[in-house]
Structure formats: C-alpha cells, structure tokens
Design an enzyme around this catalytic site. Sequence first.
Site, PDB file in Angstrom:
ATOM      1  N   LYS A  47       0.842  -1.198   0.000  1.00 24.72           N
ATOM      2  CA  LYS A  47       0.000   0.000   0.000  1.00 24.72           C
ATOM      3  C   LYS A  47       0.886   1.261   0.000  1.00 24.72           C
ATOM      4  O   LYS A  47       2.084   1.181   0.241  1.00 24.72           O
ATOM      5  CB  LYS A  47      -0.928  -0.008   1.220  1.00 24.72           C
TER       6      LYS A  47
HETATM    7  C1  LIG Z   1      -9.793  -4.146  -1.465  1.00 23.75           C
HETATM    8  C2  LIG Z   1      -9.112  -4.595  -0.211  1.00 23.75           C
HETATM    9  N1  LIG Z   1      -9.768  -4.514   0.958  1.00 23.75           N
HETATM   10  C3  LIG Z   1      -9.205  -4.926   2.116  1.00 23.75           C
HETATM   11  C4  LIG Z   1      -7.937  -5.447   2.147  1.00 23.75           C
HETATM   12  C5  LIG Z   1      -7.366  -5.933   3.433  1.00 23.75           C
HETATM   13  O1  LIG Z   1      -6.317  -5.151   3.943  1.00 23.75           O
HETATM   14  P1  LIG Z   1      -5.394  -5.822   5.069  1.00 23.75           P
HETATM   15  O2  LIG Z   1      -4.562  -6.854   4.399  1.00 23.75           O
HETATM   16  O3  LIG Z   1      -4.602  -4.706   5.627  1.00 23.75           O
HETATM   17  O4  LIG Z   1      -6.335  -6.411   6.076  1.00 23.75           O
HETATM   18  C6  LIG Z   1      -7.198  -5.558   0.951  1.00 23.75           C
HETATM   19  C7  LIG Z   1      -5.828  -6.098   0.958  1.00 23.75           C
HETATM   20  O5  LIG Z   1      -5.060  -5.936   0.058  1.00 23.75           O
HETATM   21  C8  LIG Z   1      -7.810  -5.113  -0.256  1.00 23.75           C
HETATM   22  O6  LIG Z   1      -7.167  -5.208  -1.430  1.00 23.75           O
END
Ligand SMILES: Cc1ncc(COP(=O)(O)O)c(C=O)c1O
Length: 429
Positions: free
Chosen positions: A222
């Site tokens: 990210k």
């Molecule tokens: C669209 C989307 N939502 C949520 C997440 C979840 O983020 P995390 O891995 O920090 O929980 C991701 C992870 O890449 C994502 O691409």
Amino acid sequence: MAARRAPTSGGPTVFTSQEARLAVEGGSPVRTGPWPTYDKGDVFISTEDEAAVTEAVRSRLYFRYDHRPYPDTCTGRFERRLSRYFGTAHALACSSGTTAIALGLLACGLEPGSPVACPAFTFAATPSAILLAGHRPVLVECDADLHLDLDDLKRVLSEGVKAVVVVHMRGFASDMPAICDLADEWGVPVIEDAVPALGARIGDRHLGTFGRFGAFSTQSDKSLNTGEGGFLLTDDEEAHARAVVYSGAYENRMNRHFEGEPPAVDDLAYPIFSFRMDEIRAALADALLDRLPRRLALHQRNYGHVAERLDGVDGIALRRPVASGAYLGEALVFRLEGATPEQCAWFARALCAEGVDARALGDRGDKNVRSFWNWRFLLGPDADAARAALPQTTRYVGEAIDIPLSANLGLDDCDDLVTAVRKVLSALA
Ligand SMILES: Cc1ncc(COP(=O)(O)O)c(C=O)c1O
C-alpha cells in the site's frame, strides 16, 4: 535481442519476425530484470524512515496507551497527522485494513446479521470484514470498467441492505457522489474500503472521506507500508469513539483520543477486539507520510505514461476512471475484450515470460481471491453457480489483466511494459 521500444502514441508497433517471437514460445523476452513487486522486497523507504523505527524500538514503549500524553505517542501523532492530511475530524490507527472496515461497520451499530452490500469485484478481505463485523455480505455487480454497478446497487438497496461498503479496487475510485446520493436516499451508511487507493482523489477530495467511514491499510503493497496495519477516518465523533473502544481502548483510554470533552460513550458497553496499532508501526507510518506526496506523484506519472501509450490500442479496454485522474496508479488493469478466460490466462503467462508480472484475474486455474467465485467461505463450493448468479462481473473479471505498477518503476520499465503488451497482443491477434 530486446524488442523495439514502444511508439509514443497509439499507432501499431512493428516487430521484426525475431522480435515478434514470444518469450513464452522460446523467443527473447522484452526484459530480463525482475518486475518490482512488494513480495520481492520492492519498498519505498528512506534512511529517515529507518531512523524513526530505530528510535521507536529504542524508546522501549511499544504499546500505544502508555504513561505519555496522547500527542507524545507515535500513534497519537500519526492519527493527528492523518486527520490533517485527509481533512477529517478523526483518525484511528489500527491493525489492518480488514479490521478498519470491520470497526467502521461495528461503530455503525447495525442489527447483528444485517445485509451489507459490497462489490463482487474486490479482494476477499472486503466480504470477510463484513462477516467479522457480524453481518451478511450481499454482492453487487460491477460494470465494464469494474466499478460498482449503480443499477444493481439500487436493486439491493430496494431489497433492504443496511449499509454499503464501497471499494476503490486496484486504486480506481468508485463513483462516490452518485453512490452517496443513493445511500442517502435509503438512509444507509457508506463505508469506503479505500485500502487499494491510499492518497487517490476524485477532483480535490480524497477517497475515504466521502462515506461515513474511510478504511485504509498500511500493509506491504500500500502507499504507506508498515508490513501490516491500517486506519479508519470519520467526521462522526460518537461513531469514532465507539470504533476506538472496539479497537481495544479500555478503562477510559478512549478519552485520550479527544482534545475536549469526550462523547458520552460507555466503554464498558462494548467488547474490545484488540485491533490496535503499535508504536513501532506508527513511527514508521508517520515517517512515511512525509514522502507520500512524492510516491503518489510517481504512481500518477507511471500510470499516465503507460495509459497514454496503450489507450486506443486494438483489443484492449483500459479501465476508464469515474473522473479525470481519479485513480492511484499502482496497478494497470485492462480487459481483453471478448477473450475467453483461457486466452486471458495465456496472455498473462506470455507477459510474465516477457518479464512483466501479470495476472489474469478470472483465470479458472488460479485461486485468486479477487475472483468472487473462489470465495467458498461465502458462496459454497459450486463456482459455476456463483458465476451464474453474477454474470456481468463474471464476464468483466474474466477478461481482466492486472499488472502491478511500482512507484520505483522508471519510464524505461514503463516502456518495457507497453512493448510487452503490444508484442503479446500482436501474437494473440
Ligand atoms: C480491497 C481490499 N480490501 C481490504 C484489504 C485488506 O487489507 P489488510 O490486508 O490490511 O487487512 C485488501 C488487501 O489488500 C484489499 O485489497
């Protein structure tokens, strides 16, 4: 021998027969160096960032709620800077993007088991977060640009969904003004899953500030990279206080998040889930914020460079943004219009052989968790039945090719990508 560089406009590239031979069929690849991605150690980090982490480690204070006043903690400083950067009243640092979405939903105070809409084109974490918050995901179709389909959203709103989780998938903004208007008509809250779009905007307004909550991740690929982590933005003071408690602020620690009188939220009335961020990650995230504008500018430059050269090329449909520049630029997604999933899978394999990491999102042989039919935890084992229920998204995801675009790519790398796409396209033709 490397293939000829791509032209600067949409005209056809002429390859000699030797250049045209695909690497996947024994020809020379367009490039031989690795395509930079986070899982190969591609990071956007400086010595200042490393120093900030070292200082946090040396402080021996790793828990966000220690003896120090809130503004003296790394987490408190990071939250205050996030509020200023995004222009929201509140920010809460937490353990991941998934927990940020779940905290936003929890803080909305819906009845347990409520139906909550989200797009069928997203990462499995989005419906997972809805389940984590104790609700029932309702999948909404996507349109040809892989944005949430507004007509299908209207349908699920009329059928009684109680909240909408919008996703800015692969960095492309959803149509937030239209979605918020629709949700307002039905009186339901909007939570933005802005995880893939940290720093992107529609016009001059940041994604993640349109809905009642904006949820972000600071996981490794990210725009702010702390390995794992996330944060939640809102202007709603009481809902923020509830999210703070749910995230793990016990015994009045919630009060530290407010400069004046805290809202009347009884912190013993809510469970605490320990979704907190720690001081070491917050120190890194806070330092990374200094260089975020630079990173965002590089993403936009690289995306613009590639998109300009692929726009209008026969056989591919680049995703169209909902407004000019309304994307992050960290991924290139285009559709091979009319291609079968097998052809798309071959296309992605051929691009990889040319030295450009690519994935066919709808590859039936791939356990890609961006393909909703692979969400067995939600839709059961029958992938054909899942696809039949959402034919539009099945088609468009089935035609989609996804290529990561690191901020560390140079324009030469971007030209390699353009050349590789054109080379493989001409073979497909
Ligand atoms: C669209 C989307 N939502 C949520 C997440 C979840 O983020 P995390 O891995 O920090 O929980 C991701 C992870 O890449 C994502 O691409």
